[in-house]
Design an enzyme around this catalytic site. Structure first.
Site, PDB file in Angstrom:
ATOM      1  N   PRO A 104      36.673  16.645 -56.361  1.00  0.00           N
ATOM      2  CA  PRO A 104      37.601  17.691 -55.914  1.00  0.00           C
ATOM      3  C   PRO A 104      37.172  18.309 -54.585  1.00  0.00           C
ATOM      4  CG  PRO A 104      36.484  18.349 -57.954  1.00  0.00           C
ATOM      5  CD  PRO A 104      36.027  16.965 -57.638  1.00  0.00           C
ATOM      6  N   GLU A 131      30.175  17.312 -64.224  1.00  0.00           N
ATOM      7  CA  GLU A 131      30.365  18.106 -62.996  1.00  0.00           C
ATOM      8  C   GLU A 131      30.207  17.233 -61.748  1.00  0.00           C
ATOM      9  OE1 GLU A 131      30.900  21.788 -63.145  1.00  0.00           O
ATOM     10  OE2 GLU A 131      31.414  21.055 -65.144  1.00  0.00           O
ATOM     11  N   ARG A 173      49.732  -1.381 -53.000  1.00  0.00           N
ATOM     12  CA  ARG A 173      51.119  -1.662 -52.603  1.00  0.00           C
ATOM     13  C   ARG A 173      51.264  -1.934 -51.119  1.00  0.00           C
ATOM     14  NH1 ARG A 173      53.773   2.609 -50.343  1.00  0.00           N
ATOM     15  NH2 ARG A 173      55.866   1.969 -50.915  1.00  0.00           N
ATOM     16  N   ASP A 188      57.606   4.598 -45.392  1.00  0.00           N
ATOM     17  CA  ASP A 188      57.313   5.714 -46.288  1.00  0.00           C
ATOM     18  C   ASP A 188      57.306   7.063 -45.577  1.00  0.00           C
ATOM     19  OD1 ASP A 188      57.011   3.838 -48.260  1.00  0.00           O
ATOM     20  OD2 ASP A 188      54.828   3.770 -48.125  1.00  0.00           O
TER      21      ASP A 188
END
Ligand code: JFH
Length: 277
Positions: A104, A131, A173, A188
């Site tokens: 994160p 963690e 992809r 995109d």
């Protein structure tokens, strides 16, 4: 259809540059979805060579321990460096994969980064749990490999596995031969280029009326110029509604008279944020 281990597949791999993906995790079962759909087909075609490894195979105590208490105190557990070191040494061998560690606190994984990673021949994903992984592992391999600590978004998952599934799908992809329609990947919303900073508008298919909801008449008109203009109006409206920070970052030089009308109707101002208060 031939299998990844077949001679024909090995020949195609050498010729067209298969991408190799190694994934190290204490939950290899998380990666079952890579057997199906787009990525599963890419593997069958020899475009992708995915190898999932159980981290605990490199833990040597009877309990196959991979975690320990954090130095300095605090909640939870931290993944031990010795187990990761043995795992990465064996999986990387004498080679130099690009190493990706979801966290994160990483830099953002974006479409631009997906495109950069899609050009690499070999990626090694290290999935943490608890963690996270002892920071010395990233230091150690940062001296030998390119190591990227990446975040897929500002929320906290329970581990790196789902982040790796997200990244593998976004990268996979983009590989030549993976998408049925080779042009869809370059068009995109977030691809660097013309439509950057604008979200896609809504899409419709048949029937023309469904449960009383009509497809916008302009899309049935056959007037390509009007369709393009309507799509851009809708893209602007949706960007203002859902991603005002993207809309605010639009370059005024790229906006035509009609764009400004649409934004005026929404009382939306483009340009640098007003820091005057
Ligand atoms: C991961 C986890 C860290 C520490 C305050 C906020 C976070 C729980 C490995 C990636 C994205 C992840 C991700 C990736 C790998 C791991 C769980 C990590 C903390 C302190 C708590 C373990 C999470 N984009 N989101 N989540 N975890 N806290």
């Amino acid at each position: 259809m031939d299998r990844p281990g077949d001679a024909a597949t090995a020949v195609r791999a050498a010729a067209s540059g298969t991408m190799r993906l190694d994934i190290i995790s204490i939950f290899p079962e998380y990666f079952a979805p890579l057997d199906v759909s787009l990525i599963g087909k890419a593997r069958e075609r020899g475009i992708l060579d995915v190898r999932v490894h159980q981290l605990r195979d490199w833990a040597h105590d009877v309990h196959k321990t991979v975690d320990d208490t954090p130095y300095g105190g605090g909640p939870g557990m931290v993944m031990k460096p010795e187990v990761w070191g043995e795992a990465v040494d064996v999986v990387a061998g004498g080679g130099t994969p690009r190493m990706i560690v979801p966290t994160p606190s990483g830099r953002p994984f974006t479409q631009e980064l997906a495109q950069e990673l899609a050009a690499e021949p070999w990626l090694l994903f290290a999935c943490g749990r608890y963690e996270g992984i002892d920071a010395r592992v990233m230091r150690e391999y940062g001296a030998r490999l390119r190591v990227d600590e990446l975040s897929i978004g500002d929320y906290v998952l329970a581990g790196g596995e789902v982040a790796v599934l997200v990244m593998v799908e976004a990268i996979g992809r983009l590989l030549p031969g993976v998408l049925g329609n080779a042009v869809s990947a370059v068009d995109d919303s977030f691809a660097p280029g013309a439509m950057r900073n604008l979200l896609e508008g809504p899409v419709y298919t048949k029937p023309p009326v469904w449960r009383g909801h009509e497809v916008p008449a302009v899309l049935l008109s056959g007037h390509h110029g009007k369709v393009a203009r309507w799509r851009r109006d809708e893209a602007l409206r949706r960007t203002v509604a859902n991603r005002p920070e993207l809309a605010a970052g639009l370059d005024p030089e790229t906006l035509d008279k009609r764009d400004r009308e649409v934004l005026d109707e929404l009382a939306f101002r483009v340009g640098p944020e007003d820091m005057a208060n």
